[in-house]
Design a protein around this motif. Structure first.
Motif, PDB file in Angstrom:
ATOM      1  N   ALA A  15       1.163  -1.021  -0.110  1.00  0.00           N
ATOM      2  CA  ALA A  15      -0.098  -0.001  -0.214  1.00  0.00           C
ATOM      3  C   ALA A  15       0.659   1.547  -0.063  1.00  0.00           C
ATOM      4  CB  ALA A  15      -1.265  -0.165   1.502  1.00  0.00           C
ATOM      5  N   VAL A  16       2.019   1.150   0.858  1.00  0.00           N
ATOM      6  CA  VAL A  16       3.083   2.268   0.584  1.00  0.00           C
ATOM      7  C   VAL A  16       4.058   2.312  -0.686  1.00  0.00           C
ATOM      8  CG1 VAL A  16       4.687   2.850   2.110  1.00  0.00           C
ATOM      9  CG2 VAL A  16       3.309   2.372   3.235  1.00  0.00           C
ATOM     10  N   ALA A  45       9.727   6.513   2.495  1.00  0.00           N
ATOM     11  CA  ALA A  45      10.855   7.703   2.489  1.00  0.00           C
ATOM     12  C   ALA A  45      11.218   8.027   1.005  1.00  0.00           C
ATOM     13  CB  ALA A  45      11.993   7.772   3.322  1.00  0.00           C
ATOM     14  N   GLY A  46      11.561   6.911   0.463  1.00  0.00           N
ATOM     15  CA  GLY A  46      12.545   6.160  -1.571  1.00  0.00           C
ATOM     16  C   GLY A  46      11.719   7.281  -2.329  1.00  0.00           C
ATOM     17  N   ARG A  99       2.629  11.973   3.522  1.00  0.00           N
ATOM     18  CA  ARG A  99       1.527  11.748   3.755  1.00  0.00           C
ATOM     19  C   ARG A  99       1.338  10.712   4.639  1.00  0.00           C
ATOM     20  NH1 ARG A  99      -1.883  12.357   7.847  1.00  0.00           N
ATOM     21  NH2 ARG A  99      -4.085  11.932   8.011  1.00  0.00           N
ATOM     22  N   ILE A 100       2.270   9.153   3.285  1.00  0.00           N
ATOM     23  CA  ILE A 100       2.484   8.095   4.449  1.00  0.00           C
ATOM     24  C   ILE A 100       3.699   8.106   5.868  1.00  0.00           C
ATOM     25  CG2 ILE A 100       2.906   6.288   4.259  1.00  0.00           C
ATOM     26  CD1 ILE A 100       0.708   6.611   1.906  1.00  0.00           C
ATOM     27  N   ALA A 101       4.478   8.777   5.217  1.00  0.00           N
ATOM     28  CA  ALA A 101       5.905   8.200   6.081  1.00  0.00           C
ATOM     29  C   ALA A 101       5.084   9.456   7.868  1.00  0.00           C
ATOM     30  CB  ALA A 101       6.735   8.921   6.077  1.00  0.00           C
ATOM     31  N   ALA A 118       8.859  15.330   8.501  1.00  0.00           N
ATOM     32  CA  ALA A 118       8.153  14.514   8.582  1.00  0.00           C
ATOM     33  C   ALA A 118       9.148  13.745   9.538  1.00  0.00           C
ATOM     34  CB  ALA A 118       7.036  13.312   8.032  1.00  0.00           C
ATOM     35  N   LEU A 119       9.876  13.591   9.148  1.00  0.00           N
ATOM     36  CA  LEU A 119      11.490  12.563   9.581  1.00  0.00           C
ATOM     37  C   LEU A 119      11.631  13.559  10.769  1.00  0.00           C
ATOM     38  CD1 LEU A 119      12.527  10.650   6.809  1.00  0.00           C
ATOM     39  CD2 LEU A 119      11.499   9.282   8.246  1.00  0.00           C
ATOM     40  N   LEU A 120      12.087  14.798  10.007  1.00  0.00           N
ATOM     41  CA  LEU A 120      12.851  15.634  11.337  1.00  0.00           C
ATOM     42  C   LEU A 120      11.919  15.910  12.737  1.00  0.00           C
ATOM     43  CD1 LEU A 120      14.334  18.021   9.308  1.00  0.00           C
ATOM     44  CD2 LEU A 120      15.280  16.357  10.658  1.00  0.00           C
TER      45      LEU A 120
END
Length: 357
Positions: free
Chosen positions: A82-83, A116-117, A122-124, A159-161
């Motif tokens: 799904a991702v 990420a890749g 939004r999913i992250a 998002a990651l930060l």
């Protein structure tokens, strides 16, 4: 003639493509919810990759395991499928049913590594909110932040930060590297390493939120048979990472990044403006004031955007007295309409009633 779905795995697979009512009938007829197609692909995985959120919820409610591996080698996970497709609603359904975001599928990929890749910001964010480890490396041993920086997805990096992702130094190095390369040439080299040289290719540039998606496809007999893509948000990514590391980037460097895409709607522009406004110091004021007198219309607009809220904090506007004459002059400059519009917007900010920010 019997049009009812068969109460077996094959019948349930066929029902997927006939709608949710058909899925319900197949399940009521006795089709196993954990049924598989002939190649070992689970019905839930098929529904996930086909972006059928309603069907996914039906299967999960009927007892399908959101983490059950799929495929001939049991190497595929519904969440990762799904991702990869960017199917946000399906991802939400799987996570709500208990899918574990840090499970690895074949070759060591996790759902967050895929997000990420592929630049699915939004999913992250969803995965991180549900407990995904922001530092769990992918198959290459790189943390997601480095992968997102290479991708050029400012939204994913943000998002990651927010979730404390490690790997800032490596990610910044990658962002700086990408700023210095030709993205099209880089993608073409990667494709030729996989498929050999000599293939004709086409390049597509597609607007995406905050930037542009560059896609390179190799052709065979005039038809695409392989492709790779990358976003162009590396300037914004570099600015975000420098800020997170506490580095002070020279004002002119930020201006060059903002102007790189010649578009005030891009992330590179917005991040440069945001960081410069926050500084609120004399050096930044002088730089922005000088930009408003530039011969480049967009550099003038950049100066106006920075001056619009430079140093605004707790109702204080430290450069207002010196800024207003600059903005008023720029607002009346018919020769630079884009800059004049930016100046008008900036004047509204300064003339609005002060309130704590």
């Amino acid at each position: 003639m019997n049009n009812e779905p068969a109460g077996d795995a094959a019948g349930l697979v066929e029902a997927l493509y006939e709608g949710e009512s058909a899925v319900v009938r197949a399940l009521r007829a006795g089709a196993p919810v954990e049924g598989r197609a002939g190649d070992g692909t689970t019905v839930l995985y098929l529904a996930a990759v086909e972006d059928l959120p309603g069907t996914v919820r039906l299967l999960l409610a009927a007892g399908a395991d959101p983490d059950r591996p799929s495929g001939p080698d049991a190497a595929d996970l519904p969440l990762c499928g799904a991702v990869c497709g960017g199917h946000t609603e399906v991802v939400e359904a799987l996570l709500s049913a208990g899918a574990r975001p840090d499970l690895r599928e074949g070759f060591g990929f996790t759902a967050l590594r895929w997000a990420a890749g592929l630049g699915h910001a939004r999913i992250a964010e969803l995965l991180l909110a549900r407990g995904a480890d922001p530092g769990l490396p992918g198959p290459e041993g790189e943390p997601p932040l480095v992968v997102a920086a290479r991708r050029g997805s400012a939204g994913t990096v943000r998002a990651l930060l927010r979730y404390g992702a490690p790997g800032l130094d490596g990610a910044l190095e990658e962002a700086h590297r990408m700023l210095a390369v030709d993205v099209v040439a880089e993608l073409r080299r990667a494709l030729e390493a996989l498929h050999g040289p000599g293939h004709p290719s086409v390049v597509r540039r597609t607007p995406v939120p905050g930037g542009v998606l560059v896609t390179v496809e190799l052709l065979r007999d005039g038809r695409p048979f392989a492709g790779q893509d990358r976003e162009t948000g590396h300037a914004a990514v570099a600015t975000l990472l420098e800020e997170a590391l506490g580095l002070v980037t020279p004002s002119e460097h930020l201006a060059v990044r903002a102007l790189r895409g010649r578009d005030p709607g891009r992330d590179a522009w917005r991040e440069s403006v945001r960081v410069l406004r926050l500084r609120g110091d004399e050096e930044t004021f002088r730089a922005a004031a000088a930009w408003t007198a530039s011969g480049d219309t967009l550099r003038r607009a950049l100066g106006a955007d920075v001056l619009a809220r430079l140093g605004f904090r707790d109702g204080v506007r430290p450069f207002r007295v010196r800024t207003l004459p600059l903005l008023r002059e720029l607002a009346g400059d018919a020769a630079h309409p884009v800059a004049a519009e930016a100046a008008v917007r900036a004047l509204r900010e300064h003339e609005a009633p002060a309130s704590p920010s």
